[in-house]
Design a protein around this motif. Structure first.
Motif, PDB file in Angstrom:
ATOM      1  N   TYR A   1      38.879 -63.405  22.442  1.00 43.86           N
ATOM      2  CA  TYR A   1      37.612 -62.768  22.065  1.00 43.86           C
ATOM      3  C   TYR A   1      37.324 -61.511  22.876  1.00 43.86           C
ATOM      4  O   TYR A   1      36.489 -60.701  22.479  1.00 43.86           O
ATOM      5  CB  TYR A   1      36.446 -63.742  22.268  1.00 43.86           C
ATOM      6  CG  TYR A   1      36.197 -64.628  21.088  1.00 43.86           C
ATOM      7  CD1 TYR A   1      35.983 -64.081  19.825  1.00 43.86           C
ATOM      8  CD2 TYR A   1      36.144 -65.999  21.221  1.00 43.86           C
ATOM      9  CE1 TYR A   1      35.751 -64.887  18.743  1.00 43.86           C
ATOM     10  CE2 TYR A   1      35.915 -66.820  20.135  1.00 43.86           C
ATOM     11  CZ  TYR A   1      35.723 -66.258  18.903  1.00 43.86           C
ATOM     12  OH  TYR A   1      35.486 -67.059  17.830  1.00 43.86           O
TER      13      TYR A   1
ATOM     14  N   THR B   1      33.268 -69.445  30.121  1.00 45.07           N
ATOM     15  CA  THR B   1      33.762 -70.234  28.980  1.00 45.07           C
ATOM     16  C   THR B   1      35.178 -70.737  29.260  1.00 45.07           C
ATOM     17  O   THR B   1      35.524 -71.869  28.943  1.00 45.07           O
ATOM     18  CB  THR B   1      33.774 -69.366  27.699  1.00 45.07           C
ATOM     19  OG1 THR B   1      32.628 -68.549  27.684  1.00 45.07           O
ATOM     20  CG2 THR B   1      33.818 -70.218  26.455  1.00 45.07           C
TER      21      THR B   1
ATOM     22  N   PRO C   1      30.099 -65.437  18.365  1.00 47.20           N
ATOM     23  CA  PRO C   1      29.494 -66.023  19.560  1.00 47.20           C
ATOM     24  C   PRO C   1      29.565 -65.066  20.748  1.00 47.20           C
ATOM     25  O   PRO C   1      30.572 -64.398  20.963  1.00 47.20           O
ATOM     26  CB  PRO C   1      30.357 -67.269  19.820  1.00 47.20           C
ATOM     27  CG  PRO C   1      31.040 -67.549  18.546  1.00 47.20           C
ATOM     28  CD  PRO C   1      31.210 -66.246  17.853  1.00 47.20           C
TER      29      PRO C   1
ATOM     30  N   LEU D   1      30.401 -52.202  24.796  1.00 44.93           N
ATOM     31  CA  LEU D   1      30.340 -50.747  24.991  1.00 44.93           C
ATOM     32  C   LEU D   1      29.166 -50.148  24.226  1.00 44.93           C
ATOM     33  O   LEU D   1      28.392 -49.367  24.767  1.00 44.93           O
ATOM     34  CB  LEU D   1      31.620 -50.104  24.449  1.00 44.93           C
ATOM     35  CG  LEU D   1      32.778 -49.913  25.403  1.00 44.93           C
ATOM     36  CD1 LEU D   1      33.896 -49.178  24.706  1.00 44.93           C
ATOM     37  CD2 LEU D   1      32.360 -49.148  26.645  1.00 44.93           C
ATOM     38  N   PHE D   2      29.062 -50.545  22.953  1.00 47.71           N
ATOM     39  CA  PHE D   2      27.997 -49.972  22.116  1.00 47.71           C
ATOM     40  C   PHE D   2      26.614 -50.478  22.538  1.00 47.71           C
ATOM     41  O   PHE D   2      25.654 -49.713  22.551  1.00 47.71           O
ATOM     42  CB  PHE D   2      28.283 -50.230  20.628  1.00 47.71           C
ATOM     43  CG  PHE D   2      29.414 -49.385  20.127  1.00 47.71           C
ATOM     44  CD1 PHE D   2      29.207 -48.046  19.798  1.00 47.71           C
ATOM     45  CD2 PHE D   2      30.696 -49.892  20.023  1.00 47.71           C
ATOM     46  CE1 PHE D   2      30.250 -47.245  19.366  1.00 47.71           C
ATOM     47  CE2 PHE D   2      31.755 -49.097  19.596  1.00 47.71           C
ATOM     48  CZ  PHE D   2      31.530 -47.768  19.265  1.00 47.71           C
TER      49      PHE D   2
ATOM     50  N   SER E   1      17.622 -64.398  21.572  1.00 50.02           N
ATOM     51  CA  SER E   1      18.353 -65.651  21.327  1.00 50.02           C
ATOM     52  C   SER E   1      18.226 -66.102  19.874  1.00 50.02           C
ATOM     53  O   SER E   1      19.000 -66.924  19.400  1.00 50.02           O
ATOM     54  CB  SER E   1      17.864 -66.744  22.274  1.00 50.02           C
ATOM     55  OG  SER E   1      16.551 -67.115  21.939  1.00 50.02           O
ATOM     56  N   PHE E   2      17.230 -65.540  19.150  1.00 52.24           N
ATOM     57  CA  PHE E   2      17.059 -65.909  17.737  1.00 52.24           C
ATOM     58  C   PHE E   2      17.829 -64.978  16.798  1.00 52.24           C
ATOM     59  O   PHE E   2      17.910 -65.221  15.606  1.00 52.24           O
ATOM     60  CB  PHE E   2      15.574 -65.893  17.354  1.00 52.24           C
ATOM     61  CG  PHE E   2      14.760 -66.910  18.105  1.00 52.24           C
ATOM     62  CD1 PHE E   2      15.008 -68.268  17.920  1.00 52.24           C
ATOM     63  CD2 PHE E   2      13.790 -66.538  19.005  1.00 52.24           C
ATOM     64  CE1 PHE E   2      14.278 -69.213  18.617  1.00 52.24           C
ATOM     65  CE2 PHE E   2      13.061 -67.471  19.710  1.00 52.24           C
ATOM     66  CZ  PHE E   2      13.304 -68.818  19.518  1.00 52.24           C
TER      67      PHE E   2
ATOM     68  N   ASN F   1      26.785 -63.464  14.200  1.00 56.11           N
ATOM     69  CA  ASN F   1      27.934 -64.176  13.635  1.00 56.11           C
ATOM     70  C   ASN F   1      29.161 -64.236  14.538  1.00 56.11           C
ATOM     71  O   ASN F   1      30.142 -64.858  14.195  1.00 56.11           O
ATOM     72  CB  ASN F   1      28.347 -63.609  12.267  1.00 56.11           C
ATOM     73  CG  ASN F   1      27.428 -64.078  11.174  1.00 56.11           C
ATOM     74  OD1 ASN F   1      26.736 -65.091  11.333  1.00 56.11           O
ATOM     75  ND2 ASN F   1      27.376 -63.358  10.089  1.00 56.11           N
TER      76      ASN F   1
ATOM     77  N   LEU G   1      34.341 -56.772  24.222  1.00 55.13           N
ATOM     78  CA  LEU G   1      34.292 -55.541  25.032  1.00 55.13           C
ATOM     79  C   LEU G   1      33.836 -54.346  24.186  1.00 55.13           C
ATOM     80  O   LEU G   1      33.032 -53.532  24.643  1.00 55.13           O
ATOM     81  CB  LEU G   1      35.652 -55.248  25.658  1.00 55.13           C
ATOM     82  CG  LEU G   1      36.042 -56.077  26.885  1.00 55.13           C
ATOM     83  CD1 LEU G   1      37.348 -55.579  27.481  1.00 55.13           C
ATOM     84  CD2 LEU G   1      34.956 -56.037  27.953  1.00 55.13           C
TER      85      LEU G   1
ATOM     86  N   SER H   1      21.186 -63.588  15.440  1.00 60.86           N
ATOM     87  CA  SER H   1      22.588 -63.970  15.414  1.00 60.86           C
ATOM     88  C   SER H   1      23.441 -62.836  14.849  1.00 60.86           C
ATOM     89  O   SER H   1      23.076 -62.182  13.885  1.00 60.86           O
ATOM     90  CB  SER H   1      22.752 -65.224  14.548  1.00 60.86           C
ATOM     91  OG  SER H   1      24.106 -65.461  14.320  1.00 60.86           O
TER      92      SER H   1
ATOM     93  N   VAL I   1      37.165 -57.896  21.261  1.00 61.09           N
ATOM     94  CA  VAL I   1      36.035 -57.760  20.325  1.00 61.09           C
ATOM     95  C   VAL I   1      34.737 -57.641  21.114  1.00 61.09           C
ATOM     96  O   VAL I   1      33.898 -56.760  20.857  1.00 61.09           O
ATOM     97  CB  VAL I   1      35.961 -58.988  19.375  1.00 61.09           C
ATOM     98  CG1 VAL I   1      34.799 -58.857  18.412  1.00 61.09           C
ATOM     99  CG2 VAL I   1      37.255 -59.172  18.629  1.00 61.09           C
TER     100      VAL I   1
ATOM    101  N   VAL J   1      25.501 -75.596  29.325  1.00 66.47           N
ATOM    102  CA  VAL J   1      26.532 -74.553  29.213  1.00 66.47           C
ATOM    103  C   VAL J   1      25.941 -73.137  29.050  1.00 66.47           C
ATOM    104  O   VAL J   1      26.352 -72.218  29.774  1.00 66.47           O
ATOM    105  CB  VAL J   1      27.511 -74.902  28.059  1.00 66.47           C
ATOM    106  CG1 VAL J   1      28.500 -73.779  27.836  1.00 66.47           C
ATOM    107  CG2 VAL J   1      28.233 -76.188  28.371  1.00 66.47           C
TER     108      VAL J   1
END
Lengths: 122, 166
Positions: free
Chosen positions: B136, B124, B34, B145-146, B27-28, B32, B141, B30, B139, B78
């Motif tokens: 989104y 969401t 969401p 995959l990776f 969770s820490f 860039n 998906l 990021s 992107v 949320v």
């Protein structure tokens, strides 16, 4: 690794890339409009072309104020209160279809393309 | 009288503790974008699914989501609903495709990652009541995959290690 794994990988990859390319090709525009929504209600909009100097505006979010900066280059969230601060970490958005979603604050900004004869009131 | 399997209880406790630590550490980090995460906690779910039963894996996932939300202070907010929806979608898809036996652990990991993202996007969508989040999906998906591929490889290594050492 089974054959089905590879099939799945390439089907999802090619499918997603095709959709992405489709969005990029059909959403390309020089004229962008930023729309700000608070609790699913549009509260502000501005055509980025009309901005001479960057400025910021404060919108009331569920967890407190959400400060959004508007400039010719794009839009970004500069201040907000949320557990992970994802939308302020996301940085600037500058292409049509992109969005800044501040879920804990129920605030989101989206960039959409503007038709040449459309008048936008800020 | 039902015999308690001490080794199993200890292993499940350890897996739960590891998955909680991984979730909090992740969770820490990021990326860039969401909703994009490495999904290493899913690796523990996979290990549990292949080493133990569906019931134990379900309990592990639900306890992980609940305890992580308590520790991060996001319970009933949320992010909690997003984690819950994503986790349940991933778990159900992995159980279903594991039973079909058409995919290896890597394929099941990718399916789990994909359905985790679909679950989160749907959550969401219902929270924001906007189709905007659907943009989104491609992107997310691709990233899923990776990340699924990566966690699948990690899960294979962990499973091999557990089989040889325990």
């Amino acid at each position: 690794m089974k054959k089905n794994d590879l099939r799945l990988f390439f089907i999802i990859l090619i499918g997603s890339l095709s959709v992405l390319i489709f969005f990029q090709v059909f959403n390309r525009s020089d004229h962008l409009k930023a729309e700000v929504y608070v609790q699913n209600e549009k509260v502000y909009q501005i055509e980025l072309e009309t901005i001479e100097e960057k400025y910021s505006k404060v919108f009331p979010g569920k967890n407190g104020d959400v400060e959004i900066e508007f400039s010719r280059e794009g839009v970004r969230v500069i201040r907000e209160s949320s557990p992970l601060n994802l939308c302020s970490r996301q940085g600037i958005i500058k292409s049509s279809g992109a969005a800044l979603i501040c879920l804990p604050n129920d605030v989101y900004v989206k960039l959409i393309k503007v038709k040449s004869n459309e008048v936008v009131i800020g | 009288m039902k015999k308690l399997n001490l080794r199993k209880i200890i292993m499940l406790g350890l897996l739960l503790a590891i998955s909680i630590v991984i979730s909090i550490l992740e969770s820490f980090i990021s990326f860039n974008i969401p909703g994009i995460k490495l999904g290493l906690a899913n690796c523990i779910t996979l290990v549990c699914l292949f080493q133990y039963s569906i019931k134990e894996t379900t309990l592990l996932v639900l306890f992980r989501i609940l305890l992580v939300s308590f520790l991060l202070g996001t319970f009933l907010s949320v992010p909690f609903y997003m984690s819950l929806t994503g986790g349940v979608f991933a778990l159900l898809s992995m159980i279903t495709f594991k039973k079909m036996k058409s995919f290896s652990i890597i394929g099941i990991s990718m399916i789990g990652a994909i359905f985790h993202s679909i679950g989160q996007i749907l959550a969401t969508f219902f929270i924001l009541e906007s189709v905007l989040t659907i943009y989104y999906l491609p992107v997310i998906l691709i990233c899923s995959l990776f990340s699924g591929l990566f966690t699948g490889f990690v899960a294979i290594k962990v499973n091999q290690y557990l089989k040889t050492k325990f």
